[in-house]
Design an enzyme around this catalytic site. Structure first.
Site: not given
Length: 184
Positions: A1, A147-149
């Site tokens: 994110m 690591p919101c991705h």
């Protein structure tokens, strides 16, 4: 994110800019850990303004060795050489408790793995909080380190990414990690 400024920075919080394969990034820290990572904007000035929340930017600081080590890891990661950030100290002080819990849980997602917002909400024992999880991740002050991705929308769709570069940056980060299957 990514992040949109939930975590306020004091004017005197030390920060540094550094070049990467995707543009100029920024990092800010406290004695407790990394406070912010700013992915590239459209230039150094915009990245600096984002770090200082639009206030007149103060001078960059010379990062201590432990911060320089994090900068090297971030730089390598953005060049495509996957790095492990699990031992990097972060400072989430000032974030709402649910955001802190969400970011700590998201940090446990391993490279090459993904989860959905709903699955992350269930892991937090808040099965109806998928939107709240999304809000917490949208305000992640330390993308890549947390690591919101790796958190996807239902059905394995990329969903959003509020950091600079948007969904294109999210896809690039997942490609660096060679994501080959979502884990729901």
């Amino acid at each position: 994110m990514g992040h949109q400024g939930t975590l306020m920075m004091r004017k005197d919080l030390p920060f540094a800019l550094f070049p990467t394969a995707v543009g100029v990034c920024g990092i800010a820290w406290t004695a407790r850990g990394i406070r912010r990572v700013e992915l590239p904007k459209t230039g150094r000035r915009k990245t600096m303004m984002q770090l200082s929340h639009g206030k007149p930017a103060h001078e960059q600081s010379a990062p201590p060795e432990w911060v320089r080590a994090v900068i090297r890891k971030l730089t390598r990661h953005l060049e495509g050489a996957q790095q492990d950030f699990t031992r990097v100290s972060i400072d989430l002080n000032g974030l709402p408790p649910f955001h802190q819990r969400t970011l700590k849980e998201a940090r446990r997602i391993q490279p090459g793995q993904t989860v959905t917002y709903g699955a992350l909400a269930r892991q937090l024992r808040s099965p109806k909080a998928a939107r709240a999880v999304g809000q917490a991740l949208a305000n992640n002050p330390v993308p890549i380190i947390v690591p919101c991705h790796r958190v996807l929308a239902a059905g394995g769709k990329l969903g959003g990414f509020s950091a600079a570069g948007g969904v294109t940056m999210k896809a690039r980060l997942l490609a660096i990690e060679k994501r080959d299957r979502p884990l729901f």
